[in-house]
Scaffold this motif. Structure first.
Motif, mmCIF file in Angstrom:
data_model
loop_
_atom_site.group_PDB
_atom_site.id
_atom_site.type_symbol
_atom_site.label_atom_id
_atom_site.label_comp_id
_atom_site.label_asym_id
_atom_site.label_seq_id
_atom_site.Cartn_x
_atom_site.Cartn_y
_atom_site.Cartn_z
ATOM 1 N N GLY A 254 0.838 -1.195 0.000
ATOM 2 C CA GLY A 254 0.000 0.000 0.000
ATOM 3 C C GLY A 254 0.865 1.233 0.000
ATOM 4 N N THR A 255 1.389 1.593 -1.165
ATOM 5 C CA THR A 255 2.462 2.577 -1.237
ATOM 6 C C THR A 255 2.031 3.953 -1.717
ATOM 7 O OG1 THR A 255 3.032 1.824 -3.467
ATOM 8 C CG2 THR A 255 4.160 0.750 -1.633
ATOM 9 N N THR A 256 0.752 4.120 -2.120
ATOM 10 C CA THR A 256 0.331 5.449 -2.558
ATOM 11 C C THR A 256 0.012 6.329 -1.347
ATOM 12 O OG1 THR A 256 -2.043 4.989 -2.665
ATOM 13 C CG2 THR A 256 -0.705 4.350 -4.583
ATOM 14 N N ASP A 257 -0.041 7.624 -1.565
ATOM 15 C CA ASP A 257 -0.323 8.540 -0.453
ATOM 16 C C ASP A 257 -1.673 8.235 0.184
ATOM 17 O OD1 ASP A 257 2.069 9.758 -0.947
ATOM 18 O OD2 ASP A 257 1.238 11.587 -1.833
ATOM 19 N N ARG A 258 -2.703 7.974 -0.618
ATOM 20 C CA ARG A 258 -4.029 7.710 -0.059
ATOM 21 C C ARG A 258 -4.055 6.388 0.712
ATOM 22 N NH1 ARG A 258 -8.598 9.613 -4.528
ATOM 23 N NH2 ARG A 258 -8.063 11.837 -4.495
ATOM 24 N N GLN A 259 -3.366 5.389 0.207
ATOM 25 C CA GLN A 259 -3.313 4.115 0.920
ATOM 26 C C GLN A 259 -2.582 4.268 2.254
ATOM 27 O OE1 GLN A 259 -1.448 1.784 -2.126
ATOM 28 N NE2 GLN A 259 -3.387 1.172 -3.074
ATOM 29 N N VAL A 260 -1.480 4.981 2.245
ATOM 30 C CA VAL A 260 -0.725 5.174 3.484
ATOM 31 C C VAL A 260 -1.546 5.986 4.489
ATOM 32 C CG1 VAL A 260 1.323 6.284 4.488
ATOM 33 C CG2 VAL A 260 1.530 4.919 2.388
ATOM 34 N N GLU A 261 -2.297 6.938 4.009
ATOM 35 C CA GLU A 261 -3.158 7.712 4.910
ATOM 36 C C GLU A 261 -4.134 6.795 5.651
ATOM 37 O OE1 GLU A 261 -6.532 11.303 4.648
ATOM 38 O OE2 GLU A 261 -5.348 10.742 2.886
ATOM 39 N N ARG A 262 -4.713 5.835 4.934
ATOM 40 C CA ARG A 262 -5.649 4.911 5.577
ATOM 41 C C ARG A 262 -4.933 3.942 6.512
ATOM 42 N NH1 ARG A 262 -7.712 5.012 0.213
ATOM 43 N NH2 ARG A 262 -7.065 2.866 -0.245
ATOM 44 N N ILE A 263 -3.733 3.510 6.142
ATOM 45 C CA ILE A 263 -2.965 2.616 7.019
ATOM 46 C C ILE A 263 -2.593 3.331 8.312
ATOM 47 C CG2 ILE A 263 -0.774 1.370 7.254
ATOM 48 C CD1 ILE A 263 -0.968 0.769 4.234
ATOM 49 N N LEU A 264 -2.174 4.580 8.203
ATOM 50 C CA LEU A 264 -1.826 5.353 9.403
ATOM 51 C C LEU A 264 -3.036 5.474 10.325
ATOM 52 C CD1 LEU A 264 0.349 8.209 7.833
ATOM 53 C CD2 LEU A 264 1.163 6.276 9.199
ATOM 54 N N PHE A 278 5.303 10.536 7.147
ATOM 55 C CA PHE A 278 4.879 9.405 6.330
ATOM 56 C C PHE A 278 3.819 9.711 5.266
ATOM 57 C CE2 PHE A 278 5.632 7.330 10.635
ATOM 58 C CZ PHE A 278 6.955 6.973 10.344
ATOM 59 N N ALA A 279 3.131 10.846 5.351
ATOM 60 C CA ALA A 279 1.961 11.060 4.496
ATOM 61 C C ALA A 279 2.327 11.209 3.021
ATOM 62 C CB ALA A 279 1.177 12.276 4.962
ATOM 63 N N ARG A 280 3.454 11.825 2.736
ATOM 64 C CA ARG A 280 3.843 12.050 1.349
ATOM 65 C C ARG A 280 4.986 11.117 0.964
ATOM 66 N NH1 ARG A 280 5.009 18.284 0.596
ATOM 67 N NH2 ARG A 280 6.382 17.777 2.360
ATOM 68 N N MET A 281 4.971 10.692 -0.297
ATOM 69 C CA MET A 281 5.951 9.729 -0.780
ATOM 70 C C MET A 281 7.385 10.177 -0.512
ATOM 71 S SD MET A 281 6.683 6.881 -2.486
ATOM 72 C CE MET A 281 5.323 6.375 -3.537
ATOM 73 N N THR A 282 7.693 11.406 -0.868
ATOM 74 C CA THR A 282 9.077 11.861 -0.706
ATOM 75 C C THR A 282 9.509 11.855 0.751
ATOM 76 O OG1 THR A 282 8.245 14.154 -0.704
ATOM 77 C CG2 THR A 282 9.077 13.266 -2.805
ATOM 78 N N ASP A 283 8.575 12.143 1.671
ATOM 79 C CA ASP A 283 8.927 12.154 3.091
ATOM 80 C C ASP A 283 9.078 10.735 3.639
ATOM 81 O OD1 ASP A 283 8.854 14.957 3.265
ATOM 82 O OD2 ASP A 283 6.670 14.930 3.513
ATOM 83 N N ARG A 284 8.155 9.844 3.308
ATOM 84 C CA ARG A 284 8.212 8.518 3.930
ATOM 85 C C ARG A 284 9.357 7.671 3.396
ATOM 86 N NH1 ARG A 284 3.285 8.460 1.407
ATOM 87 N NH2 ARG A 284 3.049 7.162 -0.448
ATOM 88 N N LEU A 285 9.823 7.945 2.163
ATOM 89 C CA LEU A 285 10.972 7.195 1.691
ATOM 90 C C LEU A 285 12.206 7.495 2.525
ATOM 91 C CD1 LEU A 285 10.625 7.278 -2.211
ATOM 92 C CD2 LEU A 285 10.077 5.425 -0.625
ATOM 93 N N ALA A 286 12.249 8.680 3.099
ATOM 94 C CA ALA A 286 13.364 9.010 4.001
ATOM 95 C C ALA A 286 13.223 8.299 5.347
ATOM 96 C CB ALA A 286 13.429 10.526 4.208
#
Length: 401
Positions: A254-264, A278-286
Motif C-alpha cells: 500500500g504505497t500510494t499517499d491515499r493508501q498510506v493515509e488509511r494505514i496510518l 509518512f503522508a507524502r511519498m518523498t517524506d516517507r521514503l526518508a
C-alpha cells in the motif's frame, strides 16, 4: 468428453523440444486447441525420468505433455531427419530447443526448413538466443535468471543473491514463445507475411521482468544500480511480507499517499508528527525502515484473518501468503476453477493449473495428461505421411521410430 473446438483449432504444431521451457510453448498452444504432435526418441524423452514422480511415472511429463499426440523418431539418425523434414512440410509451427550448430549439422536450419515450408513458423528456444557469441552455450532457466540480473535482485539486502524456488525462467520462456508463435501466425495468416523464425532466448524474458528496475537506473549517473532489498522496495513503503500473531503471513503493498493515509489511521498513527514523516511519498521514503517496522508491529498483534478483514475493508491491497494446501482450498481459486485435477491411469490425479487467461467462448482445456511413449505413432504417421501398417512396421524394425 469432447467439448467445442478451441480458439486455435486447425493450427498444427510439431514439438521436437525437450525438458521444460521449450515444450511449454507447444503445451500452451495445445491448451487452446492446437493439434500438437510431440516427437521424442524411441526410448522416451529424458523428462520422463527426471523430477518429481509417482508410481514410476513423471508428474512433470504428465503436465508438460498434456493435450499432445506423442510419436517417436530418432532425429539424430539420417532416416529420422528425413521423417522430420516430411513432417515439417505438413505443419504450421515447429518448436525446438536445439542449438544453431546442431541444426547446421542436421541440415535443418531455418533457411533449409523454410525452403520446404515457406509458411513455417519456427520457434527456437535457447538460453542466449541464436545470434551473438553465446549462441551455442548450453544453459537453462536458472542460468537465465542469474544472467539477466533477477537473482542479483532477489534476497535480503545484507545476504547473498538467491534463486527462485520455482522454474520461473523456464515457464516465462514458454509464455514468450507462445506470444511469438501467435504473433508470427497472425502476421502470416492475416497480413500475408509468410513464415518467420521466432528466436526466443531464455534470458530476455527475464530482462522484461527487470524492465522497470532497469529504466529507473541511469547508467551514466553517479548513483549505483538498484540492489536487492528483501521483500521490500526502496521506492515504495509499506510493501513487505508481514507475520501475524498466529504464525502466518500476509503480503501487503500500500504505497500510494491515499493508501498510506488509511494505514496510518488504522494504526492510530495519523497525528501531525506521523503525517509529516509518512503522508507524502518523498517524506516517507526518508523514513522507509521506520514505517515498515510500525506496520510490522501493528500486524503482529492480529491473527491473519483479523488483519486481512481490517485491511480489505480499508481498501489496502493485501493477500494471504498461501502454501499449496491453502491455495487449493481458497474460495476464489475454487470459484474460478483455477486448478484442474487431471486423471491419469498410473498417477491417479494430477493437479494442474487450468489454462489461463480465461476466454469467454473458447476457454483453454486439458483433455489428457502426457501420453505413453509412441502412443500416437500409427495415427499420426498414417494421417500426415500416409504410412500403412507395413510402412510403420518397417520403420520400427529399422529402429528409427
Amino acid at each position: 468428453m469432447t467439448g467445442p473446438a478451441g480458439a486455435l483449432a486447425g493450427l498444427r504444431v510439431l514439438d521436437i523440444s525437450s525438458f521444460l521451457a521449450a515444450p511449454q510453448v507447444a503445451t500452451f498452444l495445445g491448451d487452446f486447441g492446437a493439434d500438437v504432435i510431440k516427437i521424442e526418441p524411441p526410448s522416451g524423452e529424458a523428462l520422463r525420468r527426471i523430477g518429481a514422480s509417482r508410481h514410476g511415472e513423471s508428474l512433470v511429463w504428465a503436465m508438460v505433455s498434456r493435450n499432445k499426440r506423442v510419436i517417436t523418431c530418432d532425429l539424430p539418425r539420417p532416416e529420422g531427419r528425413e521423417v522430420l523434414r516430411r513432417l515439417v512440410a505438413e505443419v504450421d509451427v515447429l518448436v525446438h530447443n536445439y542449438s544453431p550448430s546442431v541444426l547446421r549439422d542436421w541440415d535443418c536450419t531455418w533457411d533449409q526448413l523454410r525452403s520446404i515450408n515457406p509458411g513455417l513458423v519456427m520457434v527456437s528456444v535457447s538460453p542466449y538466443g541464436h545470434t551473438g557469441p553465446l549462441a551455442d552455450r548450453p544453459g537453462a532457466g536458472t542460468m537465465a535468471e542469474a544472467f539477466a540480473g533477477l537473482t542479483h535482485m532477489t534476497g535480503e539486502a545484507d545476504g547473498p543473491p538467491m534463486l527462485t524456488s520455482v522454474p520461473l525462467g523456464d515457464t516465462l520462456t514458454g509464455i514468450f514463445g507462445l506470444v511469438g508463435a501467435l504473433v508470427a501466425c497472425y502476421g502470416r495468416d492475416v497480413n500475408g507475411r509468410g513464415g518467420q523464425h521466432v528466436d526466443v532466448s531464455m534470458y530476455e524474458p527475464i530482462l522484461t521482468l527487470m524492465g522497470s528496475t532497469l529504466a529507473a537506473w541511469d547508467p551514466h549517473g553517479d548513483e549505483p544500480p538498484p540492489a536487492r532489498f528483501g521483500s521490500r522496495l526502496a521506492t515504495g513503503v509499506p510493501r513487505n511480507i508481514y507475520s501475524t500473531s498466529d504464525g502466518r503471513f500476509l503480503c501487503l503493498s500500500g504505497t500510494t499517499d491515499r493508501q498510506v493515509e488509511r494505514i496510518l489511521a488504522l494504526m492510530g498513527r495519523d497525528g501531525p508528527e506521523d503525517q509529516a514523516k509518512f503522508a507524502r511519498m518523498t517524506d516517507r521514503l526518508a523514513h522507509n525502515d521506520e514505517l515498515d517496522a510500525l506496520v510490522a508491529d501493528w500486524i503482529a498483534t492480529q491473527t491473519l484473518d483479523e488483519a486481512m478483514a481490517t485491511l480489505v475493508e480499508a481498501r489496502i491491497p493485501v493477500a494471504p501468503v498461501h502454501d499449496l494446501a491453502g491455495l487449493v482450498a481458497d474460495a476464489q481459486v475454487q470459484a474460478r476453477n483455477s486448478i484442474t485435477l487431471v486423471p491419469h491411469d498410473v498417477l491417479g490425479t494430477v493437479p494442474m493449473v487450468t489454462p489461463a487467461p480465461v476466454l469467454s467462448e473458447t476457454p483453454g482445456t486439458i483433455g489428457h495428461p502426457g501420453p505413453p511413449v509412441g502412443a500416437h505413432n500409427a495415427e499420426v504417421y498414417r494421417e500426415l505421411l500416409g504410412w500403412d501398417a507395413d510402412a510403420l512396421a518397417e520403420a520400427r524394425a529399422a529402429g528409427f521410430i
